[in-house]
Design an enzyme around this catalytic site. Structure first.
Site, PDB file in Angstrom:
ATOM      1  N   CYS A   8      70.628  53.684  -0.726  1.00  0.00           N
ATOM      2  CA  CYS A   8      71.201  53.757  -2.198  1.00  0.00           C
ATOM      3  C   CYS A   8      69.771  53.868  -2.823  1.00  0.00           C
ATOM      4  O   CYS A   8      69.369  53.168  -3.725  1.00  0.00           O
ATOM      5  CB  CYS A   8      71.781  52.568  -2.701  1.00  0.00           C
ATOM      6  N   GLU A 111      73.886  59.499  -1.368  1.00  0.00           N
ATOM      7  CA  GLU A 111      73.272  59.327   0.054  1.00  0.00           C
ATOM      8  C   GLU A 111      73.067  60.627   0.454  1.00  0.00           C
ATOM      9  O   GLU A 111      73.634  61.530  -0.009  1.00  0.00           O
ATOM     10  CB  GLU A 111      73.915  58.432   0.908  1.00  0.00           C
TER      11      GLU A 111
END
Length: 242
Positions: A8, A111
């Site tokens: 993240c 991601e």
């Protein structure tokens, strides 16, 4: 440090402070942040904290934890994540886990998924946007710390920073990355935010992967790779790039 492996590393924060505060049942009286579809480490981010009476407040923190004992602020760029499995053991996080907890509101996060590449070529990474299927904000578990330069005087303001708690990926996110932020359900927000509650054995079970059905994933443009890009088009679905 756990946080060297980035999970993240970018996220979306496009909702207004008023909307976020209302969603979390919090008050807000700080300067609003500009909407961003590409929040990056060291940026200012919204966070929800609570006092001992349970009153919640939406405020801002710098993303990238700077522990109180740090010699300088640069360490924060390497501490944007904290692994849930080792919070109670790592010196940098154990004390914060006891009573310096917060929630980080996110609209979604990015991601990078490894993609095939010709033999001998550098492996490609396709950016993917991950968000809730119902469009609601994510309540991501985090820790915070206050730091002041060791050489500063007592009048120097404290720098408030935070880190994202991560756990193993659920089945929806695993094809993209093996880790994900801890997303907390509303029924545990009060306990997580309570600074007087320090039972780590009771807190640890909260730090598990969110249900598979909660998320949807789609590819986005590689424009998100550039932290200077902040616009809404970054989160729009795009054809995977060759």
């Amino acid at each position: 440090m756990d946080s060297v492996v980035v999970v993240c590393g970018r996220f979306v924060s496009s909702s207004s402070a008023t909307k976020i505060a209302e969603f979390f049942g919090a008050s807000f009286d700080a300067e609003p942040l500009a909407p961003s579809f590409n929040v990056a480490p060291t940026n200012e981010v919204y966070a929800v904290v609570a006092n001992s009476g349970g009153d919640r407040h939406l405020t801002t923190y710098r993303w990238g934890l700077v522990p109180s004992w740090a010699k300088d602020v640069k360490i924060g760029a390497r501490m944007i994540n904290a692994r849930a499995e080792t919070l109670a053991a790592k010196p940098a996080f154990k004390r914060l886990f006891r009573n310096h907890r917060l929630l980080l509101p996110m609209d979604g996060f990015y991601e990078w998924q490894a993609a095939s590449a010709p033999a001998g070529a550098k492996p490609l990474k396709q950016p993917m946007y991950i968000h809730r299927t119902d469009g609601q904000p994510l309540a991501v578990a985090g820790l915070w710390a206050a730091w002041r330069d060791p050489g500063a005087d007592a009048e120097t303001p404290w720098l408030h920073t935070c880190t994202v708690v991560t756990t193993a990926a659920n089945a929806t996110i695993a094809p993209v990355h093996d880790r994900m932020p801890v997303v907390l359900a509303e029924d545990v927000w009060a306990r997580w935010l309570d600074p007087t509650f320090s039972d780590l054995d009771a807190l640890q079970p909260m730090l598990v992967p969110a249900p598979d059905h909660l998320f949807t994933v789609h590819p986005v443009s590689s424009a998100v790779n550039n932290v200077r890009n902040k616009g809404a088009r970054l989160a729009e679905e795009a054809t995977p790039e060759e």
